[in-house]
Design a protein around this motif. Structure first.
Motif, short mmCIF file in Angstrom:
data_model
loop_
_atom_site.label_atom_id
_atom_site.label_comp_id
_atom_site.label_asym_id
_atom_site.label_seq_id
_atom_site.Cartn_x
_atom_site.Cartn_y
_atom_site.Cartn_z
N LYS A 251 0.81 -1.22 0.00
CA LYS A 251 0.00 0.00 0.00
C LYS A 251 0.84 1.27 0.00
O LYS A 251 0.47 2.28 -0.61
N ASN A 252 2.00 1.24 0.67
CA ASN A 252 2.79 2.45 0.87
C ASN A 252 4.02 2.54 -0.03
O ASN A 252 4.89 3.38 0.20
N SER A 253 4.10 1.71 -1.05
CA SER A 253 5.26 1.70 -1.93
C SER A 253 4.83 1.74 -3.39
O SER A 253 3.64 1.73 -3.70
N ASP A 254 5.81 1.74 -4.28
CA ASP A 254 5.52 1.71 -5.71
C ASP A 254 4.72 0.47 -6.10
O ASP A 254 4.06 0.47 -7.15
N ALA A 255 4.78 -0.58 -5.28
CA ALA A 255 4.04 -1.80 -5.60
C ALA A 255 2.54 -1.57 -5.68
O ALA A 255 1.82 -2.35 -6.31
#
Length: 259
Positions: free
Chosen positions: A82-86
């Motif tokens: 949720k909090n990354s480029d992923a």
């Protein structure tokens, strides 16, 4: 001579067809923007992963029957996504603990299904270390490494077949096929090592973006080296880089993403 020339012509045709098929399967990675040779769409990766997840889990004793432990890794895994480029990827991530208490392993199947064995989980001391392991596996999914490997294996199989046709002696065809397959396997090992290093890089990036301490991934490398008892295979003949090699690459990634 005519027989040899015929074999070489057939082999050449096989090489051209194989390489054309491989390089025509080009897709742009939706997260990294990188052009990749893959033979599956993201939707097909997701479907394949969901279909194979239960079988893969069965190989390690099935899922660990403790809801709190399962929720722990789901919470950390989804936090990383949720909090990354992923988060920009089309994949359906989910995270599972496998019941195997002795095997030290974690892996991802295409499309976002990620597994960690109880044996590895017990070795980890902090949430940051667990985030490092899961971030690495998320990196395999984002990097589309399974889809790339499938396409490469298909290409190498075709090239091995062409080489077998070209060099085989009608009286001892097996030796030519053996040498062709050996070459193909050694080439494929390099791709495996590169995938592991790229996933370490992704893992560091996602940890930093999510607020975890990426140095914890260095602790995981030390743990893996200790767990091997100093008997890990030489890097040249392994699909995984040595822990020492990975440590240096992880340090470089930390410096890169912290600037």
């Amino acid at each position: 001579m005519r027989r040899t020339g015929g074999r070489l012509l057939i082999a050449l045709v096989l090489v051209v067809v194989t390489l054309f098929g491989y390089f025509s399967k080009t897709q742009v990675n939706p997260v990294t923007g990188e052009k990749q040779q893959v033979n599956l769409t993201p939707e097909e990766e997701i479907a394949l992963g969901l279909q194979s997840a239960s079988q893969m889990a069965a190989e390690f004793g099935g899922l660990y029957r403790d809801p709190e432990t399962q929720q722990l890794i789901k919470r950390i895994g989804h936090k990383l996504v949720k909090n990354s480029d992923a988060a920009r990827s089309p994949y359906q991530f989910d995270f599972h603990v496998l019941a195997d208490p002795t095997t030290i392993n974690a892996f991802a199947v295409p499309g976002g299904q990620i597994f960690i064995t109880l044996g590895l989980l017990k070795q980890l001391k902090t949430e940051d270390q667990l985030a490092g392991v899961l971030g690495h596996e998320i990196g395999h999914v984002i990097g589309r490494h399974s889809a790339e490997q499938m396409a490469k294996q298909e290409m190498l199989k075709g090239l091995a077949g062409a080489a077998s046709v070209a060099v085989s002696d009608p009286n001892s065809g097996a030796s030519g096929a053996y040498m062709a397959q050996y070459i193909a396997n050694m080439v494929n090992l390099k791709y495996g090592r590169d995938d592991e290093l790229e996933s370490d890089d992704f893992g560091v990036k996602y940890m930093i973006q999510t607020g975890y301490q990426p140095e914890a991934l260095l602790d995981v490398m030390n743990m893996l080296e200790a767990a091997s008892g100093g008997n890990s295979p030489a890097e040249f003949s392994s699909t995984h880089p040595s822990p020492a090699n990975r440590t240096e690459q992880i340090k470089a990634s930390i410096a890169k993403y912290r600037n």
